[in-house]
Motif scaffolding. Structure first.
Motif, PDB file in Angstrom:
ATOM      1  N   PRO A 110      30.686  46.166  34.633  1.00 29.83           N
ATOM      2  CA  PRO A 110      30.329  46.343  36.055  1.00 29.83           C
ATOM      3  C   PRO A 110      31.537  46.771  36.893  1.00 29.83           C
ATOM      4  O   PRO A 110      32.694  46.557  36.505  1.00 29.83           O
ATOM      5  CB  PRO A 110      29.868  44.935  36.459  1.00 29.83           C
ATOM      6  N   ALA A 111      31.246  47.366  38.031  1.00 34.84           N
ATOM      7  CA  ALA A 111      32.298  47.726  38.973  1.00 34.84           C
ATOM      8  C   ALA A 111      32.870  46.457  39.600  1.00 34.84           C
ATOM      9  O   ALA A 111      32.223  45.408  39.601  1.00 34.84           O
ATOM     10  CB  ALA A 111      31.730  48.642  40.057  1.00 34.84           C
ATOM     11  N   PRO A 112      34.089  46.523  40.127  1.00 35.38           N
ATOM     12  CA  PRO A 112      34.686  45.333  40.737  1.00 35.38           C
ATOM     13  C   PRO A 112      33.951  44.908  42.003  1.00 35.38           C
ATOM     14  O   PRO A 112      33.219  45.698  42.612  1.00 35.38           O
ATOM     15  CB  PRO A 112      36.116  45.784  41.047  1.00 35.38           C
ATOM     16  N   SER A 113      34.141  43.667  42.378  1.00 35.97           N
ATOM     17  CA  SER A 113      33.534  43.152  43.603  1.00 35.97           C
ATOM     18  C   SER A 113      34.087  43.881  44.813  1.00 35.97           C
ATOM     19  O   SER A 113      35.130  44.558  44.737  1.00 35.97           O
ATOM     20  CB  SER A 113      33.821  41.655  43.736  1.00 35.97           C
ATOM     21  N   ALA A 114      33.413  43.735  45.944  1.00 36.64           N
ATOM     22  CA  ALA A 114      33.866  44.387  47.176  1.00 36.64           C
ATOM     23  C   ALA A 114      35.269  43.913  47.553  1.00 36.64           C
ATOM     24  O   ALA A 114      36.107  44.702  48.017  1.00 36.64           O
ATOM     25  CB  ALA A 114      32.885  44.096  48.307  1.00 36.64           C
ATOM     26  N   ARG A 115      35.536  42.643  47.352  1.00 34.56           N
ATOM     27  CA  ARG A 115      36.866  42.099  47.682  1.00 34.56           C
ATOM     28  C   ARG A 115      37.941  42.745  46.820  1.00 34.56           C
ATOM     29  O   ARG A 115      39.002  43.119  47.316  1.00 34.56           O
ATOM     30  CB  ARG A 115      36.849  40.592  47.484  1.00 34.56           C
ATOM     31  N   ARG A 116      37.665  42.859  45.525  1.00 37.14           N
ATOM     32  CA  ARG A 116      38.628  43.488  44.622  1.00 37.14           C
ATOM     33  C   ARG A 116      38.801  44.959  44.966  1.00 37.14           C
ATOM     34  O   ARG A 116      39.900  45.506  44.949  1.00 37.14           O
ATOM     35  CB  ARG A 116      38.157  43.321  43.177  1.00 37.14           C
ATOM     36  N   ALA A 117      37.690  45.625  45.287  1.00 42.29           N
ATOM     37  CA  ALA A 117      37.763  47.050  45.627  1.00 42.29           C
ATOM     38  C   ALA A 117      38.619  47.287  46.864  1.00 42.29           C
ATOM     39  O   ALA A 117      39.402  48.245  46.931  1.00 42.29           O
ATOM     40  CB  ALA A 117      36.356  47.599  45.840  1.00 42.29           C
ATOM     41  N   MET A 118      38.493  46.405  47.863  1.00 49.77           N
ATOM     42  CA  MET A 118      39.266  46.563  49.091  1.00 49.77           C
ATOM     43  C   MET A 118      40.760  46.382  48.867  1.00 49.77           C
ATOM     44  O   MET A 118      41.584  46.938  49.595  1.00 49.77           O
ATOM     45  CB  MET A 118      38.775  45.553  50.133  1.00 49.77           C
ATOM     46  N   SER A 119      41.115  45.605  47.850  1.00 50.63           N
ATOM     47  CA  SER A 119      42.531  45.327  47.607  1.00 50.63           C
ATOM     48  C   SER A 119      43.147  46.252  46.556  1.00 50.63           C
ATOM     49  O   SER A 119      44.322  46.101  46.206  1.00 50.63           O
ATOM     50  CB  SER A 119      42.705  43.869  47.165  1.00 50.63           C
ATOM     51  N   THR A 120      42.366  47.208  46.043  1.00 48.42           N
ATOM     52  CA  THR A 120      42.872  48.112  45.015  1.00 48.42           C
ATOM     53  C   THR A 120      43.906  49.070  45.597  1.00 48.42           C
ATOM     54  O   THR A 120      43.681  49.689  46.644  1.00 48.42           O
ATOM     55  CB  THR A 120      41.721  48.921  44.393  1.00 48.42           C
ATOM     56  N   ARG A 121      45.040  49.190  44.922  1.00 48.44           N
ATOM     57  CA  ARG A 121      46.100  50.096  45.377  1.00 48.44           C
ATOM     58  C   ARG A 121      45.956  51.459  44.714  1.00 48.44           C
ATOM     59  O   ARG A 121      45.381  51.575  43.629  1.00 48.44           O
ATOM     60  CB  ARG A 121      47.470  49.499  45.045  1.00 48.44           C
TER      61      ARG A 121
END
Length: 201
Positions: A110-121
């Protein structure tokens, strides 16, 4: 012939192992404290819980070979020869699109959670396949969708570089009938045991 590459998310494996180990401990405890009657009352729900942990977190996987990519989901298994793969994506999960336009998503990636996506560099997606402006957080290294898409994408690229033929319409889908039937039987048995436990209590 190289061994197949099997992708399963580590987090899911850890959860499943913990759940199955706890189920085994509880099952032994039920047998010690309640004897045969305790096992009859609580055995089926405990076994069903352990089975669901295996079914949801261990059974689903992505198998990658020289000839095809196989996506094993809970209810169905999809086998797509490289010649029938049109595109590999990761927006919501690892997604293999066939030449006929069919999209097959992998439960195991699965794709990462919204929280993880927001913190992706930005540097986390720098080595992912695709054009820079088109890369998403779901393509990032270290995410389930990103890691799986990278492996699948590299095998697809190798197949095409080697001049592999196009094989439209060669993807197959198989319903996991034995697993579905066994799951239904365990859930019914677990429900019946819980009803019996409530009546017994």
């Amino acid at each position: 012939m190289p061994q197949p590459v099997v992708f399963r998310p580590r987090g899911g494996l850890i959860l499943a192992v913990i759940a199955i180990a706890l189920s085994a401990v509880v099952l032994v405890f039920a047998g010690i404290t309640g004897g045969a009657e305790g096992l009859v009352l609580w055995g089926w729900p405990i076994v069903a819980f352990a089975w669901l942990a295996w079914l949801v977190y261990i059974h689903p996987c992505v198998v990658i070979t020289d000839g095809f990519v196989e996506i094993r989901n809970i209810l169905r298994t999809h086998r797509v020869p490289w010649g029938d793969v049109d595109e590999v994506g990761s927006q919501y999960a690892l997604t293999v699109r066939t030449r006929a336009g069919r999209s097959i998503r992998a439960w195991a990636a699965p794709a990462p959670s919204a929280r993880r996506a927001m913190s992706t560099r930005r540097e986390e997606v720098a080595h992912s396949p695709g054009d820079g402006d088109m890369r998403r957080p779901s393509d990032a290294e270290g995410t389930e969708s990103g890691d799986a898409a990278t492996i699948v994408g590299r095998h697809l690229e190798s197949y095409r570089r080697a001049g592999g033929p196009a094989l439209p319409g060669s993807a197959t889908t198989t319903w996991n009938v034995p697993l579905t039937v066994l799951t239904a039987v365990l859930l019914v048995a677990a429900a019946a045991s819980l009803v019996g436990a409530a009546a017994h209590g």
